[in-house]
Design a protein around this motif. Sequence first.
Motif, PDB file in Angstrom:
ATOM      1  N   ARG A  18     -50.837 -32.428  14.340  1.00 49.17           N
ATOM      2  CA  ARG A  18     -50.710 -33.727  15.004  1.00 49.17           C
ATOM      3  C   ARG A  18     -49.689 -33.671  16.145  1.00 49.17           C
ATOM      4  O   ARG A  18     -49.937 -34.204  17.227  1.00 49.17           O
ATOM      5  CB  ARG A  18     -50.347 -34.831  14.028  1.00 49.17           C
ATOM      6  CG  ARG A  18     -50.136 -36.154  14.776  1.00 49.17           C
ATOM      7  CD  ARG A  18     -50.594 -37.349  14.032  1.00 49.17           C
ATOM      8  NE  ARG A  18     -50.493 -38.541  14.862  1.00 49.17           N
ATOM      9  CZ  ARG A  18     -51.525 -39.233  15.283  1.00 49.17           C
ATOM     10  NH1 ARG A  18     -52.737 -38.867  14.948  1.00 49.17           N
ATOM     11  NH2 ARG A  18     -51.362 -40.301  16.028  1.00 49.17           N
ATOM     12  N   GLU A  22     -50.395 -34.455  20.068  1.00 47.27           N
ATOM     13  CA  GLU A  22     -49.657 -35.451  20.850  1.00 47.27           C
ATOM     14  C   GLU A  22     -49.144 -34.846  22.155  1.00 47.27           C
ATOM     15  O   GLU A  22     -49.240 -35.467  23.216  1.00 47.27           O
ATOM     16  CB  GLU A  22     -48.513 -36.033  20.027  1.00 47.27           C
ATOM     17  CG  GLU A  22     -49.002 -36.937  18.901  1.00 47.27           C
ATOM     18  CD  GLU A  22     -47.924 -37.347  17.913  1.00 47.27           C
ATOM     19  OE1 GLU A  22     -46.774 -36.832  18.000  1.00 47.27           O
ATOM     20  OE2 GLU A  22     -48.234 -38.169  17.036  1.00 47.27           O
ATOM     21  N   SER A  45     -58.147 -38.436  23.046  1.00 46.11           N
ATOM     22  CA  SER A  45     -57.864 -38.932  21.707  1.00 46.11           C
ATOM     23  C   SER A  45     -56.925 -38.000  20.938  1.00 46.11           C
ATOM     24  O   SER A  45     -57.270 -36.840  20.693  1.00 46.11           O
ATOM     25  CB  SER A  45     -59.176 -39.079  20.927  1.00 46.11           C
ATOM     26  OG  SER A  45     -58.948 -39.225  19.558  1.00 46.11           O
ATOM     27  N   VAL A  46     -55.764 -38.528  20.535  1.00 49.62           N
ATOM     28  CA  VAL A  46     -54.849 -37.756  19.702  1.00 49.62           C
ATOM     29  C   VAL A  46     -55.512 -37.458  18.356  1.00 49.62           C
ATOM     30  O   VAL A  46     -55.390 -36.347  17.826  1.00 49.62           O
ATOM     31  CB  VAL A  46     -53.501 -38.500  19.507  1.00 49.62           C
ATOM     32  CG1 VAL A  46     -52.652 -37.820  18.444  1.00 49.62           C
ATOM     33  CG2 VAL A  46     -52.748 -38.576  20.832  1.00 49.62           C
ATOM     34  N   GLU A  47     -56.256 -38.424  17.809  1.00 43.40           N
ATOM     35  CA  GLU A  47     -56.886 -38.221  16.508  1.00 43.40           C
ATOM     36  C   GLU A  47     -57.903 -37.083  16.554  1.00 43.40           C
ATOM     37  O   GLU A  47     -57.900 -36.196  15.696  1.00 43.40           O
ATOM     38  CB  GLU A  47     -57.540 -39.511  16.002  1.00 43.40           C
ATOM     39  CG  GLU A  47     -56.552 -40.574  15.580  1.00 43.40           C
ATOM     40  CD  GLU A  47     -55.781 -41.217  16.735  1.00 43.40           C
ATOM     41  OE1 GLU A  47     -56.300 -41.266  17.882  1.00 43.40           O
ATOM     42  OE2 GLU A  47     -54.639 -41.642  16.504  1.00 43.40           O
ATOM     43  N   GLN A  48     -58.796 -37.103  17.536  1.00 45.67           N
ATOM     44  CA  GLN A  48     -59.792 -36.034  17.645  1.00 45.67           C
ATOM     45  C   GLN A  48     -59.126 -34.699  17.918  1.00 45.67           C
ATOM     46  O   GLN A  48     -59.507 -33.674  17.353  1.00 45.67           O
ATOM     47  CB  GLN A  48     -60.817 -36.340  18.745  1.00 45.67           C
ATOM     48  CG  GLN A  48     -61.865 -35.253  18.920  1.00 45.67           C
ATOM     49  CD  GLN A  48     -62.673 -34.992  17.663  1.00 45.67           C
ATOM     50  OE1 GLN A  48     -63.179 -35.911  17.042  1.00 45.67           O
ATOM     51  NE2 GLN A  48     -62.771 -33.726  17.271  1.00 45.67           N
ATOM     52  N   THR A  49     -58.125 -34.717  18.786  1.00 44.02           N
ATOM     53  CA  THR A  49     -57.427 -33.479  19.119  1.00 44.02           C
ATOM     54  C   THR A  49     -56.682 -32.939  17.902  1.00 44.02           C
ATOM     55  O   THR A  49     -56.622 -31.717  17.701  1.00 44.02           O
ATOM     56  CB  THR A  49     -56.474 -33.706  20.315  1.00 44.02           C
ATOM     57  OG1 THR A  49     -57.236 -34.276  21.394  1.00 44.02           O
ATOM     58  CG2 THR A  49     -55.848 -32.420  20.791  1.00 44.02           C
ATOM     59  N   THR A  50     -56.137 -33.818  17.070  1.00 45.63           N
ATOM     60  CA  THR A  50     -55.474 -33.379  15.833  1.00 45.63           C
ATOM     61  C   THR A  50     -56.466 -32.638  14.946  1.00 45.63           C
ATOM     62  O   THR A  50     -56.158 -31.564  14.410  1.00 45.63           O
ATOM     63  CB  THR A  50     -54.886 -34.584  15.068  1.00 45.63           C
ATOM     64  OG1 THR A  50     -53.880 -35.198  15.890  1.00 45.63           O
ATOM     65  CG2 THR A  50     -54.258 -34.149  13.752  1.00 45.63           C
ATOM     66  N   THR A  51     -57.651 -33.194  14.789  1.00 47.65           N
ATOM     67  CA  THR A  51     -58.688 -32.544  13.979  1.00 47.65           C
ATOM     68  C   THR A  51     -59.009 -31.160  14.541  1.00 47.65           C
ATOM     69  O   THR A  51     -59.102 -30.176  13.790  1.00 47.65           O
ATOM     70  CB  THR A  51     -59.957 -33.418  13.933  1.00 47.65           C
ATOM     71  OG1 THR A  51     -59.609 -34.681  13.365  1.00 47.65           O
ATOM     72  CG2 THR A  51     -61.054 -32.761  13.121  1.00 47.65           C
TER      73      THR A  51
END
Length: 186
Positions: A18, A22, A45-51
């Motif tokens: 994560r 970011e 997207s931070v969420e998609q990139t985290t995945t």
Amino acid sequence: MLVTGKIVVREAQPSDARAIAEVHVASRRWSYRDLLTEADLNALSVEQTTTDFAQGLAELPRGSAVFVAKRADQVVGYVFVVPSPDPDVHAGTSELGSLYVIEDVAGTGVARALMEAAVEHARAAGHDLLTSWVRRENGRARRFYEKCGLHPDGGERSGPHEILPIEIDEIRYRMSLRSRGPRPTD
């Protein structure tokens, strides 16, 4: 682990996904703000990139590494290095896949510390060359790589960006890892 002043550079762990995401999103938003529309940048997207980073960290190819730079317990930059997939370079070549820092630390030595970690990893892997693909119009990155000892090698490629809805033109930079010459400077 490399400690430079108040910056600690260490190999990334899956739990860093994560924080890396970011940095990835924030750094693209500031470094590409003159090249892309605000809507395209806001769509990152931070969420998609985290995945994506969580999966990538769990499945790093052999000879690859991701390093993070931390300042006051906050990840402020990252770099990843992989064996080069380019068919026109020899097997003893590493590629700098990405090197990004947040805007607040640009020009403070964080990118240089990450570069040093990538170079040392490539040398430890027994590689004698390091390459990096850089957007032709990214003058800041090109100046940084040149200060670090990389130079254009004539390689060029164009195509769709892997994340952003744009076409990109890139040139390849290269440096020899055979000598340990002077350290790069910012």
